[in-house]
Design a protein around this motif. Structure first.
Motif, short mmCIF file in Angstrom:
data_model
loop_
_atom_site.label_atom_id
_atom_site.label_comp_id
_atom_site.label_asym_id
_atom_site.label_seq_id
_atom_site.Cartn_x
_atom_site.Cartn_y
_atom_site.Cartn_z
N CYS A 63 14.32 69.37 46.94
CA CYS A 63 12.86 69.36 46.82
C CYS A 63 12.45 67.89 46.86
CB CYS A 63 12.43 70.04 45.53
SG CYS A 63 10.66 70.26 45.35
N PRO A 64 12.15 67.37 48.06
CA PRO A 64 11.80 65.95 48.18
C PRO A 64 10.70 65.54 47.20
CG PRO A 64 12.06 66.93 50.34
CD PRO A 64 12.10 68.06 49.34
N GLY A 65 10.97 64.45 46.48
CA GLY A 65 10.02 63.96 45.49
C GLY A 65 10.24 64.51 44.10
N ILE A 66 11.14 65.47 43.97
CA ILE A 66 11.49 66.06 42.67
C ILE A 66 13.00 65.91 42.50
CG2 ILE A 66 11.44 68.13 41.22
CD1 ILE A 66 8.63 67.20 41.98
N THR A 67 13.44 65.46 41.37
CA THR A 67 14.88 65.25 41.18
C THR A 67 15.62 66.59 41.12
OG1 THR A 67 14.79 65.29 38.77
CG2 THR A 67 14.46 63.14 39.86
N PRO A 68 16.86 66.60 41.54
CA PRO A 68 17.66 67.82 41.38
C PRO A 68 17.71 68.26 39.91
CG PRO A 68 18.75 66.36 42.92
CD PRO A 68 17.60 65.59 42.33
N GLN A 69 17.75 67.30 39.00
CA GLN A 69 17.78 67.64 37.58
C GLN A 69 16.53 68.41 37.17
OE1 GLN A 69 20.41 66.77 35.06
NE2 GLN A 69 19.30 68.54 34.26
N ALA A 70 15.36 67.98 37.63
CA ALA A 70 14.11 68.68 37.30
C ALA A 70 14.10 70.09 37.87
CB ALA A 70 12.90 67.88 37.79
N CYS A 71 14.59 70.25 39.09
CA CYS A 71 14.67 71.59 39.70
C CYS A 71 15.63 72.46 38.92
CB CYS A 71 15.12 71.48 41.16
SG CYS A 71 13.94 70.63 42.23
N PHE A 72 16.78 71.91 38.61
CA PHE A 72 17.80 72.63 37.84
C PHE A 72 17.25 73.06 36.49
CE2 PHE A 72 21.32 72.68 34.83
CZ PHE A 72 22.25 73.48 35.47
N ASP A 73 16.56 72.15 35.80
CA ASP A 73 16.00 72.46 34.48
C ASP A 73 14.99 73.60 34.58
OD1 ASP A 73 17.58 70.45 33.42
OD2 ASP A 73 15.93 69.01 33.23
N TRP A 74 14.12 73.55 35.59
CA TRP A 74 13.12 74.61 35.75
C TRP A 74 13.79 75.95 36.03
CZ3 TRP A 74 11.47 77.89 39.68
CH2 TRP A 74 10.29 78.58 39.40
N LEU A 75 14.77 75.95 36.92
CA LEU A 75 15.49 77.19 37.23
C LEU A 75 16.25 77.71 36.01
CD1 LEU A 75 16.72 76.33 40.81
CD2 LEU A 75 15.24 78.27 40.21
N SER A 76 16.80 76.81 35.20
CA SER A 76 17.50 77.23 33.98
C SER A 76 16.54 77.94 33.03
CB SER A 76 18.10 76.01 33.27
OG SER A 76 19.14 75.45 34.03
N ILE A 77 15.34 77.42 32.89
CA ILE A 77 14.33 78.07 32.04
C ILE A 77 14.00 79.45 32.59
CG2 ILE A 77 11.91 77.96 31.31
CD1 ILE A 77 12.33 74.85 31.19
N GLN A 78 13.84 79.54 33.91
CA GLN A 78 13.52 80.84 34.52
C GLN A 78 14.64 81.85 34.26
OE1 GLN A 78 10.39 81.28 35.84
NE2 GLN A 78 10.33 79.24 34.93
N ARG A 79 15.86 81.38 34.38
CA ARG A 79 17.00 82.27 34.14
C ARG A 79 17.07 82.67 32.67
NH1 ARG A 79 22.96 80.26 35.48
NH2 ARG A 79 22.55 79.17 33.54
#
Length: 155
Positions: A109-125
């Motif tokens: 996700c250009p402009g968003i760190t992989p860590q931020a994406c991972f954290d958001w997906l972790s919350i969703q899960r």
């Protein structure tokens, strides 16, 4: 592309329409990967289209990618989706990779760190939005719909 391949691509487009995705086209899901297209790479030309019997496997992962795009308000790029066995072996993929089942996506996700994406997906899960694997890498994240939760960090 022969007639059978064309029919398969058209059938896949119809399948994707039924998913009501807001931000992804069938073409993006059929991306064969950068090394498939890189002359001289040992994976060059080895990937294939996912067989129709595997198409439903991608639903959890692409649904979460679509929601991630909505949440961050930025493009989400599919780096890897389906991998044929020959292609997966050539690129050094795990022998039991969910990509072989068309159940996984590697995303950036250009402009968003992989860590931020991972954290958001972790919350969703954690909230029960999906059940599957999440992997954090230096430049991308992995999400899959394997049906059981798995988490790893390869940064």
């Amino acid at each position: 592309m022969n007639i059978t391949e064309l029919e398969s691509v058209e059938g896949f487009a119809a399948f994707c329409e039924g998913l009501n995705l807001r931000h992804f086209s069938p073409h993006e899901l059929l991306s064969k990967g950068q090394t498939h297209e890189t002359r001289g790479h040992r994976g060059f030309g080895l990937n294939t289209e996912p067989p129709p019997e595997l198409w439903p496997n991608i639903i959890p992962a692409i649904t979460m990618a679509d929601r991630m795009r909505e949440h961050f308000g930025r493009p989400v790029v599919i780096l890897s989706a389906y991998r044929s066995a020959a292609y997966n072996a050539a690129i050094g993929g795990a022998s039991r990779s969910q990509h072989l089942k068309f159940a996984a996506l590697d995303l950036s996700c250009p402009g968003i760190t992989p860590q931020a994406c991972f954290d958001w997906l972790s919350i969703q899960r954690d909230c029960g939005t999906f059940c599957g694997g999440l992997g954090l890498y230096r430049s991308f994240i992995h999400v899959d719909g394997r049906g059981t939760n798995a988490t790893w960090n390869n940064t």
